[in-house]
Enzyme design. Structure first.
Site, PDB file in Angstrom:
ATOM      1  N   VAL A  77     -83.684 -21.229 -28.228  1.00 43.55           N
ATOM      2  CA  VAL A  77     -85.170 -22.241 -28.630  1.00 43.55           C
ATOM      3  C   VAL A  77     -86.557 -22.019 -27.708  1.00 43.55           C
ATOM      4  O   VAL A  77     -86.811 -21.180 -27.620  1.00 43.55           O
ATOM      5  CB  VAL A  77     -85.485 -23.317 -28.854  1.00 43.55           C
ATOM      6  CG1 VAL A  77     -86.865 -23.877 -29.554  1.00 43.55           C
ATOM      7  CG2 VAL A  77     -85.060 -23.740 -30.828  1.00 43.55           C
ATOM      8  N   GLY A  88     -85.473 -19.007 -24.966  1.00 46.10           N
ATOM      9  CA  GLY A  88     -85.342 -17.970 -24.260  1.00 46.10           C
ATOM     10  C   GLY A  88     -86.439 -17.115 -25.500  1.00 46.10           C
ATOM     11  O   GLY A  88     -86.682 -16.495 -24.821  1.00 46.10           O
ATOM     12  N   HIS A 122     -70.972 -55.418  12.021  1.00 45.61           N
ATOM     13  CA  HIS A 122     -71.519 -54.075  12.957  1.00 45.61           C
ATOM     14  C   HIS A 122     -72.740 -54.166  13.326  1.00 45.61           C
ATOM     15  O   HIS A 122     -73.119 -53.258  13.343  1.00 45.61           O
ATOM     16  CB  HIS A 122     -71.981 -54.227  11.070  1.00 45.61           C
ATOM     17  CG  HIS A 122     -70.919 -54.049  10.320  1.00 45.61           C
ATOM     18  ND1 HIS A 122     -70.252 -52.793  10.217  1.00 45.61           N
ATOM     19  CD2 HIS A 122     -70.885 -54.896   8.933  1.00 45.61           C
ATOM     20  CE1 HIS A 122     -68.824 -53.110   9.302  1.00 45.61           C
ATOM     21  NE2 HIS A 122     -69.251 -54.541   8.515  1.00 45.61           N
ATOM     22  N   LEU A 172     -81.103 -16.293 -27.086  1.00 48.34           N
ATOM     23  CA  LEU A 172     -82.635 -15.900 -27.535  1.00 48.34           C
ATOM     24  C   LEU A 172     -82.511 -17.938 -27.938  1.00 48.34           C
ATOM     25  O   LEU A 172     -82.798 -17.543 -29.582  1.00 48.34           O
ATOM     26  CB  LEU A 172     -82.129 -14.813 -28.341  1.00 48.34           C
ATOM     27  CG  LEU A 172     -83.135 -13.728 -27.550  1.00 48.34           C
ATOM     28  CD1 LEU A 172     -82.581 -12.781 -28.630  1.00 48.34           C
ATOM     29  CD2 LEU A 172     -83.874 -13.771 -27.121  1.00 48.34           C
ATOM     30  N   ARG A 191     -80.693 -46.512 -20.543  1.00 52.10           N
ATOM     31  CA  ARG A 191     -79.990 -44.968 -21.084  1.00 52.10           C
ATOM     32  C   ARG A 191     -78.216 -45.556 -22.080  1.00 52.10           C
ATOM     33  O   ARG A 191     -78.505 -45.129 -22.726  1.00 52.10           O
ATOM     34  CB  ARG A 191     -80.098 -43.607 -20.687  1.00 52.10           C
ATOM     35  CG  ARG A 191     -81.886 -43.201 -21.283  1.00 52.10           C
ATOM     36  CD  ARG A 191     -81.963 -41.557 -21.279  1.00 52.10           C
ATOM     37  NE  ARG A 191     -83.326 -41.733 -21.388  1.00 52.10           N
ATOM     38  CZ  ARG A 191     -83.707 -40.306 -21.280  1.00 52.10           C
ATOM     39  NH1 ARG A 191     -82.805 -39.036 -21.608  1.00 52.10           N
ATOM     40  NH2 ARG A 191     -85.410 -39.902 -21.515  1.00 52.10           N
ATOM     41  N   VAL A 228     -79.810 -20.127 -21.175  1.00 51.76           N
ATOM     42  CA  VAL A 228     -79.012 -20.211 -21.689  1.00 51.76           C
ATOM     43  C   VAL A 228     -78.405 -22.128 -20.922  1.00 51.76           C
ATOM     44  O   VAL A 228     -78.866 -22.650 -19.891  1.00 51.76           O
ATOM     45  CB  VAL A 228     -77.211 -19.476 -21.329  1.00 51.76           C
ATOM     46  CG1 VAL A 228     -77.956 -18.058 -21.565  1.00 51.76           C
ATOM     47  CG2 VAL A 228     -77.327 -19.536 -19.597  1.00 51.76           C
ATOM     48  N   GLU A 238     -89.713 -37.898 -15.447  1.00 50.01           N
ATOM     49  CA  GLU A 238     -90.281 -38.319 -17.277  1.00 50.01           C
ATOM     50  C   GLU A 238     -88.913 -39.348 -18.032  1.00 50.01           C
ATOM     51  O   GLU A 238     -89.719 -39.946 -18.510  1.00 50.01           O
ATOM     52  CB  GLU A 238     -89.077 -36.492 -17.482  1.00 50.01           C
ATOM     53  CG  GLU A 238     -89.357 -36.773 -19.272  1.00 50.01           C
ATOM     54  CD  GLU A 238     -88.807 -35.166 -19.536  1.00 50.01           C
ATOM     55  OE1 GLU A 238     -89.131 -34.446 -18.713  1.00 50.01           O
ATOM     56  OE2 GLU A 238     -87.697 -35.343 -19.937  1.00 50.01           O
ATOM     57  N   GLY A 281     -90.877 -27.619 -23.296  1.00 51.94           N
ATOM     58  CA  GLY A 281     -90.291 -28.026 -24.068  1.00 51.94           C
ATOM     59  C   GLY A 281     -90.288 -26.387 -25.175  1.00 51.94           C
ATOM     60  O   GLY A 281     -90.955 -25.401 -24.345  1.00 51.94           O
ATOM     61  N   HIS A 313     -89.086 -34.217 -11.625  1.00 51.77           N
ATOM     62  CA  HIS A 313     -89.604 -33.772 -12.918  1.00 51.77           C
ATOM     63  C   HIS A 313     -89.048 -34.574 -13.266  1.00 51.77           C
ATOM     64  O   HIS A 313     -89.598 -35.699 -14.519  1.00 51.77           O
ATOM     65  CB  HIS A 313     -90.008 -32.884 -13.299  1.00 51.77           C
ATOM     66  CG  HIS A 313     -90.603 -32.447 -14.741  1.00 51.77           C
ATOM     67  ND1 HIS A 313     -89.947 -32.294 -15.775  1.00 51.77           N
ATOM     68  CD2 HIS A 313     -91.705 -32.704 -14.812  1.00 51.77           C
ATOM     69  CE1 HIS A 313     -90.810 -32.499 -16.539  1.00 51.77           C
ATOM     70  NE2 HIS A 313     -92.263 -32.003 -16.462  1.00 51.77           N
ATOM     71  N   ASN A 314     -87.900 -34.809 -13.700  1.00 53.47           N
ATOM     72  CA  ASN A 314     -87.527 -34.787 -15.058  1.00 53.47           C
ATOM     73  C   ASN A 314     -86.984 -36.581 -15.061  1.00 53.47           C
ATOM     74  O   ASN A 314     -86.573 -37.012 -15.547  1.00 53.47           O
ATOM     75  CB  ASN A 314     -86.033 -34.747 -15.942  1.00 53.47           C
ATOM     76  CG  ASN A 314     -86.544 -32.691 -16.666  1.00 53.47           C
ATOM     77  OD1 ASN A 314     -87.067 -32.482 -16.089  1.00 53.47           O
ATOM     78  ND2 ASN A 314     -85.799 -32.833 -17.075  1.00 53.47           N
ATOM     79  N   LYS A 324     -87.772 -29.041 -10.701  1.00 51.28           N
ATOM     80  CA  LYS A 324     -87.992 -29.949 -11.733  1.00 51.28           C
ATOM     81  C   LYS A 324     -86.911 -31.030 -12.323  1.00 51.28           C
ATOM     82  O   LYS A 324     -87.258 -31.691 -13.074  1.00 51.28           O
ATOM     83  CB  LYS A 324     -86.918 -28.260 -12.842  1.00 51.28           C
ATOM     84  CG  LYS A 324     -86.977 -28.452 -13.981  1.00 51.28           C
ATOM     85  CD  LYS A 324     -88.067 -29.425 -14.780  1.00 51.28           C
ATOM     86  CE  LYS A 324     -88.385 -29.085 -16.042  1.00 51.28           C
ATOM     87  NZ  LYS A 324     -87.354 -29.083 -17.345  1.00 51.28           N
ATOM     88  N   SER A 384     -90.750 -25.958 -17.720  1.00 56.90           N
ATOM     89  CA  SER A 384     -90.704 -27.467 -18.618  1.00 56.90           C
ATOM     90  C   SER A 384     -92.132 -27.166 -19.749  1.00 56.90           C
ATOM     91  O   SER A 384     -92.909 -26.520 -19.606  1.00 56.90           O
ATOM     92  CB  SER A 384     -91.603 -28.866 -17.471  1.00 56.90           C
ATOM     93  OG  SER A 384     -91.815 -29.736 -18.622  1.00 56.90           O
TER      94      SER A 384
END
Ligand code: 6PG
Length: 473
Positions: A16, A18, A455, A14, A291, A77, A192, A133, A188-189, A185, A131
């Protein structure tokens, strides 16, 4: 609460996301129950007095006992060990046919492993990307479930009710087999990350080269959001530039935020998986790399006085730069999506997800972080050709890219000359230029590989593998 099994849906976790998702489901007249070990979170939900159809408990027995059969239980979770721990504690209380939905950003390999384990216990398991938020969870996220269709049908009604709607259509669809939902997902990120980095680079160009004030930046992004660039990320960027700093009188908040971006790992996983698949997603890779570079604040600060480069000169052609930056962002956003979709196409083939990219584009149109006007065009492109290897070769998208590429070059030339770092923007243009070049210099790489490692190489004029004793003639 009444302990009869009368709840349609249960949420474990539970926090944010959930709590908000549970309240969203409850808004659609389902009887719901939330469970969390943390009594404060349970009390917080209780206190919310969201309605008679919302219950909360810190007792697992009460939670499980309150759910109708088959039990429909979603987990929100933290990804990783917590998911396994919750599943292990839940298993002894479940019956055959019950359904667990993991709504976290779980790694797709973990989902595959959990699915196999739960299959033995005849418990259904769906890995579902969520997705949007906090707000999305509360008022309509984009939902990306995958697993087995048998597990999806009993939860379809609830998910369709809770999902965002675009033109009356719910932003949820059963995406495919196994870990398809988590994989989609993750990509997707990755997209993002790419778009966020591109916007940050364009901001830097407009600020340092264009000399735009925060108000001008706000106006530029606001007007862009009314046209081809209409998207959630451009919209929130416009808002960010008008936020004042409540801790420093007269300052704008953006200027006082540390320039060191954190990450939870999904962008990195996208790059790692792309490398394993042999798919090029350089815009996304650059965003992940940036990042890491951003995190080196102390090193960068020291290096500033040691490593020389040009001093950024402000342009006297501000309007022209804004127009160029608009097109560059348009170009590079398209390329970012193109890389993500190309990766999904390949991953689906290799991993047997059975993805339908029309459906993916469709459910990304609303609720999620990368929602944008462009998704409608992608839906159309994949509807015309389900096997389309790359969005860049759809005739309409190719036309837009060709039209915006020259402005992108103009932005990048200035950035190179002025020393403004634009890793993701450059990577996008290099990707485009490489993709449209039928003769790359990779013949030389092959010659070198054969020279030092025997090669072998292939030839343009004959089939077969060839080896040369180099330097002999
Ligand atoms: C979403 C977001 C969400 C989360 C990311 C942020 O779709 O709602 O992607 O899942 O905000 O995990 O990721 P980073 O912390 O790695 O930037």
């Amino acid at each position: 609460m009444n302990t009869q099994a009368n709840c349609d849906f249960g949420m474990i976790g539970l926090g944010v996301m959930g709590r908000n998702f549970l309240l969203n489901v409850a808004d659609h007249q389902f009887e719901v129950i939330g469970y969390d070990l943390d009594k404060e979170k349970v009390e917080a939900l209780d206190k919310e007095k969201a309605g008679d159809n919302v219950h909360a408990t810190a007792e697992l027995n009460t939670f499980v006992g309150a759910l109708k059969s088959p039990r429909r239980i979603m987990l929100l979770v933290p990804a990783g060990k917590a998911v396994d721990a919750v599943i292990d504690s839940l298993l002894p209380h479940l019956d055959e046919g019950d359904i667990i939905i993991d709504g976290g950003n779980s790694h797709y390999d973990d989902t595959t492993r959990r699915m196999e384990k739960l299959e033995d216990a005849k418990i259904h398991f769906l890995g579902m990307g969520v997705s949007g938020g906090e707000k999305g969870a509360r008022f309509g996220p984009s939902l990306m479930p995958g697993g087995k269709i048998d597990a999806y049908e009993p939860v379809r009604g609830i998910l369709e009710a809770a999902a965002a709607k675009v033109n009356g259509e719910a932003c949820v669809a059963f995406l495919g087999n196994g870990a398809a939902g988590n994989y989609v997902k993750m990509v997707h990120n990755g997209i993002e990350y790419g778009i966020m980095q591109l916007i940050a680079e364009i901001y830097d160009v407009l600020r340092r080269r264009g000399g735009l004030s925060e108000e001008q930046l706000h106006q530029a992004f606001k007007s862009w959001n009314e046209g081809a660039l209409q998207s959630f990320l451009v919209e929130i960027t416009a808002d960010i530039f008008k936020q004042s700093d409540d801790q420093v009188e007269g300052a704008m908040l953006i200027n006082n935020i540390l320039d060191s971006a954190k990450q939870k790992g999904t962008g990195k996983w996208t790059s790692q998986s792309a490398m394993d698949l042999g798919v090029a997603i350089p815009t996304i890779d650059s965003a992940v790399t940036m990042r890491y570079l951003s995190a080196l604040k102390d090193e960068r600060t020291k290096a500033e006085s040691l490593l020389s480069g040009p001093e950024v000169q402000k342009t006297d052609q501000q309007e022209e730069l804004i127009a160029q930056a608009h097109d560059a962002l348009h170009f590079a956003m398209l390329v970012s999506y193109a890389q993500g979709f190309a990766m999904l196409q390949k991953a689906s083939e290799e991993m047997g997800f059975g993805l339908d990219l029309v459906e993916v584009a469709k459910i990304w149109r609303g609720g999620c972080i990368i929602r944008s006007r462009m998704l409608e065009d992608f839906m159309k492109a994949f509807a015309e050709d389900k096997q389309l290897a790359n969005l860049m070769i759809n005739p309409d998208i190719a036309k837009t890219l060709s039209q915006t590429a020259s402005q992108t070059r103009k932005v990048l030339v200035q950035c190179l000359e002025q020393g403004i770092p634009t890793a993701a923007l450059s990577a996008s243009l290099h990707y485009y230029d490489s993709y449209r070049t039928s003769r790359l210099p990779s013949n030389l790489v092959q010659a070198q590989r054969d020279y030092f490692g025997a090669h072998t190489y292939e030839r343009l004029d004959k089939t077969g593998a060839f080896h040369t004793i180099w330097g002999a003639s």
